[in-house]
Every structure is written in C-alpha cells, then in structure tokens.
Design an enzyme around this catalytic site. Sequence first.
Site, PDB file in Angstrom:
ATOM      1  N   LYS A 125      30.076  20.720 -23.432  1.00 16.27           N
ATOM      2  CA  LYS A 125      30.617  20.313 -22.131  1.00 16.27           C
ATOM      3  C   LYS A 125      29.603  20.604 -21.028  1.00 16.27           C
ATOM      4  O   LYS A 125      29.083  21.715 -20.922  1.00 16.27           O
ATOM      5  CB  LYS A 125      31.921  21.063 -21.821  1.00 16.27           C
ATOM      6  CG  LYS A 125      33.111  20.574 -22.609  1.00 16.27           C
ATOM      7  CD  LYS A 125      34.366  21.362 -22.276  1.00 16.27           C
ATOM      8  CE  LYS A 125      34.995  20.910 -20.990  1.00 16.27           C
ATOM      9  NZ  LYS A 125      36.289  21.591 -20.745  1.00 16.27           N
ATOM     10  N   VAL A 126      29.356  19.587 -20.228  1.00 13.65           N
ATOM     11  CA  VAL A 126      28.426  19.696 -19.111  1.00 13.65           C
ATOM     12  C   VAL A 126      29.077  19.039 -17.899  1.00 13.65           C
ATOM     13  O   VAL A 126      29.731  17.997 -18.030  1.00 13.65           O
ATOM     14  CB  VAL A 126      27.090  18.979 -19.425  1.00 13.65           C
ATOM     15  CG1 VAL A 126      26.083  19.206 -18.311  1.00 13.65           C
ATOM     16  CG2 VAL A 126      26.518  19.423 -20.753  1.00 13.65           C
TER      17      VAL A 126
END
Length: 315
Positions: A125-126
């Site tokens: 997740k970014v």
Amino acid sequence: MNQLESLKQFTTVVADTGDFRQLGQFKPQDATTNPSLILKAVQKADYQPLLKETVARFKGRALDEVMDRLLVRFGCEILSIIPGRVSTEVDARLSFDANASYTRGERIVELYQAEGIHIDRVLIKVAATWEGIQAAERLERRGIHTNLTLLFSFCQAVACGQARVQLISPFVGRIYDWYKKSAGAAWDEAANAGANDPGVKSVRQIYNHYKHFGIATEVMGASFRNAGQITALAGCDLLTISPELLAQLAASEAPLARSLDAGAARSLDLPAVNYDETGFRYALNEDAMATEKLAEGIRAFAADAIKLEQLMVAA
C-alpha cells in the site's frame, strides 16, 4: 441468503482490520491493514505478546525495520486465515519520496518472502500522491503488486491506471465526510444516500472509466461509514469492509442487487483522459475535497506510525 453472502456473488469481500482473530467468522477473500489498524490492534491485550515478541527478537535494529517486521508479522497471521492477499502499508512519512517508498515496499516484500509467503499474496500500500504512483509503477515492473490508497479523486485514479498498478482504494466514507461537513446544516442525508452518496458516485465514475477503457487495475471501495454505501457499490471488483459493517451485512436478509456492471460501463460514451505530472498536480489542486483529505490522511497515518514506534520503544 444474507446480504454478505449476496454481496460475495458480485464482489470480492475484503476485511479491513488488524484484528485477525475476527476474520474467521466472515470468511473474506483478502484483508487490508494500515498503521492505524495495527496500532488499534496492538493496544488490545490479545496482541500485546505479538508486539513484545517482535520487538525483543529484533532489538537493536533500526526502528523503521522493526515496524516493518511487526506489520509483516500481522500480515503473516492474517494470511494463515484467509485464502487471498493482504495489503501492508509503506510508512506514510515517505508519501512524497518515490525512491524511499520503492525501497521500503521492496523490503516489506522481502520480509514476507523470508517467511515463506509468495509475492502474489502481498499488496504494497502506497499513498496515491504523484510520487507514490511513480514508486508503485516501479514496484509493479519489479513484479511487486501495489494497492494505491488515500485515493479521493478521479485524477488520482486515472494516473494509477496509466501506471498499471494492481489495485486502487477510493475512500468512500472520507469523501462522504467532507461533503457532509461542508454542507453543514444544509446537508440532506436521505437525498445523499445510496447511489447519490458523493463517495459512491466517485467510485462509480472510476469503475466505469476503468471498465470502459479496458484498464486492468482493480477497484476496491474502502472507508465505509454505513452499510448503504456498501450495498450501493455491489458489483465493484472488491470492497474492503470493517468487521462491524461485515457483521451488519451478515445480519441483514434484505435483497441485494448488482449496482456496478462492467458490461454496462463498456457501452457508455466516456471521454479518454490522461495526466502528466503537471496536469495531475493541477487537477488535484482544483479538487478541494481531494486535496484536503489526502493531506489529512497522510498526517493521520504518519501520526499513528509515530505512536506505533513509541509503543515499540516502550515494549
């Protein structure tokens, strides 16, 4: 058939929690975590030993590495329960550093691999900043799949599609929160419910764009405030849902119909849209809601990462 069972006919159901002991009863395919959810979990007595064991095992290592190892420990526990993928988040303090986000994402995957977890079961997740999207594009080329989070605007979704990321997480509830707060006393809950909910409308626009233009990036609605937002998005690729709302859906026998349909989206007359960096930054800046919620979300996740570090130091 309850609503949760009905939803699973149209949509991949994902559990949004770090409290992995709740997962079994809902049988989700995937799970998502973030620093806030892990912080919430480790403050419960059940998870204190896991925190202390991880800190003791890696005593003397850099704090950022120990935090990643804690996140991976939770992820491994989750993957022992669910059949699909877990999303693990890169430190939000790196949201404007493409190189550091890439390096951190790579390390998280390597930690999973060291535990025997296949790369295809992990989503990194970014935050969907311009820098985060560039980091995700590099990770995808490396064979590491990504989940672009804190997504509030159409321009963020378009840029993610251009980067060919695996999955995006538009935040339904936080979009709803902003419009409700902005309207103040003039807010009409009934008029803005279901298909008219501003967060639901945002996801529908993104979903239709992706399906119309054959963009392979998966759409996973996230951050729900009520079950009505979820049922209004039945048919979305995935929906990540808190245990509390999963329980509400499981307790309801109300009928549930598909709301989003890829075939119908392909027949729509939609304009092609693309963004370079300049166009992206301007479009995001023009969207007051998305600008404010993205900044707020990064601050909140960063603050919880700091709290998590403080708990590790004290453990």
